[in-house]
Design an enzyme around this catalytic site. Sequence first.
Site, PDB file in Angstrom:
ATOM      1  N   TYR A  59       0.824  -1.217   0.000  1.00 28.80           N
ATOM      2  CA  TYR A  59       0.000   0.000   0.000  1.00 28.80           C
ATOM      3  C   TYR A  59       0.858   1.268   0.000  1.00 28.80           C
ATOM      4  CZ  TYR A  59      -3.498  -3.384   1.766  1.00 28.80           C
ATOM      5  OH  TYR A  59      -4.309  -4.481   1.976  1.00 28.80           O
ATOM      6  N   LEU A 200     -17.109  -3.862   2.637  1.00 31.61           N
ATOM      7  CA  LEU A 200     -18.110  -3.077   1.892  1.00 31.61           C
ATOM      8  C   LEU A 200     -18.073  -3.425   0.414  1.00 31.61           C
ATOM      9  CD1 LEU A 200     -17.309   0.345   3.630  1.00 31.61           C
ATOM     10  CD2 LEU A 200     -19.215  -1.208   4.138  1.00 31.61           C
ATOM     11  N   ILE A 238     -12.401  -4.829   8.876  1.00 28.19           N
ATOM     12  CA  ILE A 238     -11.503  -3.680   8.691  1.00 28.19           C
ATOM     13  C   ILE A 238     -11.916  -2.786   7.512  1.00 28.19           C
ATOM     14  CG2 ILE A 238      -9.447  -4.648   9.802  1.00 28.19           C
ATOM     15  CD1 ILE A 238      -8.554  -5.588   6.926  1.00 28.19           C
ATOM     16  N   SER A 241     -11.908   3.842   5.088  1.00 26.99           N
ATOM     17  CA  SER A 241     -12.415   5.130   4.608  1.00 26.99           C
ATOM     18  C   SER A 241     -11.374   6.189   4.917  1.00 26.99           C
ATOM     19  CB  SER A 241     -13.748   5.509   5.248  1.00 26.99           C
ATOM     20  OG  SER A 241     -14.134   6.782   4.733  1.00 26.99           O
ATOM     21  N   ARG A 246     -17.308   9.074   7.601  1.00 27.82           N
ATOM     22  CA  ARG A 246     -17.501   7.635   7.370  1.00 27.82           C
ATOM     23  C   ARG A 246     -16.689   6.794   8.362  1.00 27.82           C
ATOM     24  NH1 ARG A 246     -17.197   7.209   0.776  1.00 27.82           N
ATOM     25  NH2 ARG A 246     -19.319   7.922   0.337  1.00 27.82           N
ATOM     26  N   ASN A 250     -18.681   4.083  10.368  1.00 20.47           N
ATOM     27  CA  ASN A 250     -18.326   2.663  10.304  1.00 20.47           C
ATOM     28  C   ASN A 250     -18.109   2.089  11.711  1.00 20.47           C
ATOM     29  OD1 ASN A 250     -18.560   3.026   7.582  1.00 20.47           O
ATOM     30  ND2 ASN A 250     -16.365   2.984   7.141  1.00 20.47           N
TER      31      ASN A 250
HETATM   32  N1  LIG Z   1      -5.331  -8.883   1.993  1.00 15.91           N
HETATM   33  C1  LIG Z   1      -5.792  -8.378   0.859  1.00 15.91           C
HETATM   34  O1  LIG Z   1      -5.551  -8.900  -0.248  1.00 15.91           O
HETATM   35  C2  LIG Z   1      -6.676  -7.171   0.908  1.00 15.91           C
HETATM   36  C3  LIG Z   1      -7.385  -6.783  -0.245  1.00 15.91           C
HETATM   37  C4  LIG Z   1      -8.207  -5.657  -0.153  1.00 15.91           C
HETATM   38  C5  LIG Z   1      -8.325  -4.977   1.034  1.00 15.91           C
HETATM   39  N2  LIG Z   1      -7.592  -5.347   2.135  1.00 15.91           N
HETATM   40  C6  LIG Z   1      -7.670  -4.610   3.415  1.00 15.91           C
HETATM   41  O2  LIG Z   1      -9.032  -4.428   3.772  1.00 15.91           O
HETATM   42  C7  LIG Z   1      -9.334  -3.042   3.890  1.00 15.91           C
HETATM   43  C8  LIG Z   1     -10.766  -2.742   3.477  1.00 15.91           C
HETATM   44  O3  LIG Z   1     -11.021  -3.195   2.154  1.00 15.91           O
HETATM   45  P1  LIG Z   1     -11.131  -2.203   0.887  1.00 15.91           P
HETATM   46  O4  LIG Z   1     -10.366  -0.977   1.152  1.00 15.91           O
HETATM   47  O5  LIG Z   1     -10.766  -3.032  -0.299  1.00 15.91           O
HETATM   48  O6  LIG Z   1     -12.650  -1.907   0.728  1.00 15.91           O
HETATM   49  P2  LIG Z   1     -13.923  -1.609   1.675  1.00 15.91           P
HETATM   50  O7  LIG Z   1     -13.510  -1.299   3.044  1.00 15.91           O
HETATM   51  O8  LIG Z   1     -14.886  -2.708   1.415  1.00 15.91           O
HETATM   52  O9  LIG Z   1     -14.525  -0.315   0.956  1.00 15.91           O
HETATM   53  C9  LIG Z   1     -13.807   0.880   0.878  1.00 15.91           C
HETATM   54  C10 LIG Z   1     -14.586   1.799  -0.074  1.00 15.91           C
HETATM   55  O10 LIG Z   1     -15.865   2.103   0.472  1.00 15.91           O
HETATM   56  C11 LIG Z   1     -15.984   3.505   0.718  1.00 15.91           C
HETATM   57  N3  LIG Z   1     -16.647   3.674   2.024  1.00 15.91           N
HETATM   58  C12 LIG Z   1     -16.113   3.490   3.246  1.00 15.91           C
HETATM   59  N4  LIG Z   1     -17.007   3.701   4.219  1.00 15.91           N
HETATM   60  C13 LIG Z   1     -18.160   4.046   3.593  1.00 15.91           C
HETATM   61  C14 LIG Z   1     -19.439   4.413   4.057  1.00 15.91           C
HETATM   62  N5  LIG Z   1     -19.726   4.451   5.361  1.00 15.91           N
HETATM   63  N6  LIG Z   1     -20.397   4.707   3.134  1.00 15.91           N
HETATM   64  C15 LIG Z   1     -20.126   4.667   1.817  1.00 15.91           C
HETATM   65  N7  LIG Z   1     -18.918   4.319   1.314  1.00 15.91           N
HETATM   66  C16 LIG Z   1     -17.946   4.018   2.203  1.00 15.91           C
HETATM   67  C17 LIG Z   1     -14.580   4.056   0.703  1.00 15.91           C
HETATM   68  O11 LIG Z   1     -14.529   5.374   0.218  1.00 15.91           O
HETATM   69  P3  LIG Z   1     -13.928   6.613   1.087  1.00 15.91           P
HETATM   70  O12 LIG Z   1     -12.555   6.258   1.513  1.00 15.91           O
HETATM   71  O13 LIG Z   1     -13.976   7.730   0.096  1.00 15.91           O
HETATM   72  O14 LIG Z   1     -14.867   6.808   2.242  1.00 15.91           O
HETATM   73  C18 LIG Z   1     -13.889   3.111  -0.292  1.00 15.91           C
HETATM   74  O15 LIG Z   1     -14.145   3.522  -1.610  1.00 15.91           O
HETATM   75  C19 LIG Z   1      -8.276  -2.388   2.979  1.00 15.91           C
HETATM   76  O16 LIG Z   1      -8.160  -1.017   3.207  1.00 15.91           O
HETATM   77  C20 LIG Z   1      -7.073  -3.212   3.335  1.00 15.91           C
HETATM   78  O17 LIG Z   1      -6.554  -2.817   4.586  1.00 15.91           O
HETATM   79  C21 LIG Z   1      -6.784  -6.455   2.085  1.00 15.91           C
END
Ligand SMILES: NC(=O)c1ccc[n+]([C@@H]2O[C@H](COP(=O)([O-])OP(=O)(O)OC[C@H]3O[C@@H](n4cnc5c(N)ncnc54)[C@H](OP(=O)(O)O)[C@@H]3O)[C@@H](O)[C@H]2O)c1
Length: 282
Positions: A59, A200, A238, A241, A246, A250
């Site tokens: 990241y 999400l 996890i 945002s 948010r 969350n």
């Molecule tokens: N091990 C792996 O391969 C792997 C892969 C993916 C992710 N991860 C980890 O998991 C974490 C979370 O997954 P992710 O980042 O892929 O996606 P996520 O948490 O499912 O979704 C994040 C997205 O949703 C938006 N969001 C957040 N809160 C919101 C709310 N209350 N209402 C509306 N939209 C909202 C965010 O935008 P804004 O930021 O603009 O609010 C962002 O675009 C990552 O950050 C990372 O640490 C690990």
Amino acid sequence: MDSFTIANTSTSTGERLHQVDMPRFGLGVYLMGEPGECKSSVLYALEQGYRLIDTAMAYGNEDEVGQAIRESGIPRDNIFVVTKLRQPHANSHEETVQRCQQSLENLGLDYMDLYLVHAPPKDIGARAPVWQGMEECLSNGWTRSIGVSNYGAHHLDAMLSYASVMPSVNQIEINPWLQRPALRAASEGVGAKVMAYSPLARGHKLDDSGISGIAASLGCTPAQAAIKWCFDAGAITIPKSSKPTRISENLASLEVDLSGTEEEFAALEESYVSGWDPTSEP
Ligand SMILES: NC(=O)c1ccc[n+]([C@@H]2O[C@H](COP(=O)([O-])OP(=O)(O)OC[C@H]3O[C@@H](n4cnc5c(N)ncnc54)[C@H](OP(=O)(O)O)[C@@H]3O)[C@@H](O)[C@H]2O)c1
């Protein structure tokens, strides 16, 4: 903050070793690419009560996570830091040990709380030596626990033949649209707690009528309903945002009561993968 005790279990005796308390909810920091974005998001989350931060060398923001932790003034041992060995770096025992040291340098920390293999090494022959490198990081005290991410049931089964300790965690994509009961059970079956990433589905489904209807009936937002579903499924959750409102919204999802919505959530399942899915690699 609710926590789980996670442990690296001895493969030969089944004994739970290296037990650590891990918060069940935290902030993911993937795709926080603007300079300062990650640091300000982590600082705000820590102020609000978050105590688990999930980063990765991939990241490119381990340095900002470390800066935020130091600036927060919160004692280091009250914060749980997760980072990951990149898949392209998961080649050998030596490189694993070296990358772990590099992550600690980036973070500016003496130890991390959980170090994960980000995804099964592409080279199947590298999986055993990479894990042995992870075990060395654990025994050196550089991390309090080791685990894996994106491991399918067959990857976990294979570990039984080469690991001295089994992973304490398997971090996989889990959300109402990708519920994965079999992989969750396989992870728990080898002693690994499930950690739900992309709870999400990266925001892709939050405007759908299914989740919006559930959220309206509960008096919460669609994001809160999705996060709480993951949490209630027993996963360490996890959401990411960068927006303060948010980040607070969350965290408040933990107060939502989903009673009576089980069938509606079951109907959301559609095997939807929002990013990548290395669990199906050979
Ligand atoms: N091990 C792996 O391969 C792997 C892969 C993916 C992710 N991860 C980890 O998991 C974490 C979370 O997954 P992710 O980042 O892929 O996606 P996520 O948490 O499912 O979704 C994040 C997205 O949703 C938006 N969001 C957040 N809160 C919101 C709310 N209350 N209402 C509306 N939209 C909202 C965010 O935008 P804004 O930021 O603009 O609010 C962002 O675009 C990552 O950050 C990372 O640490 C690990």
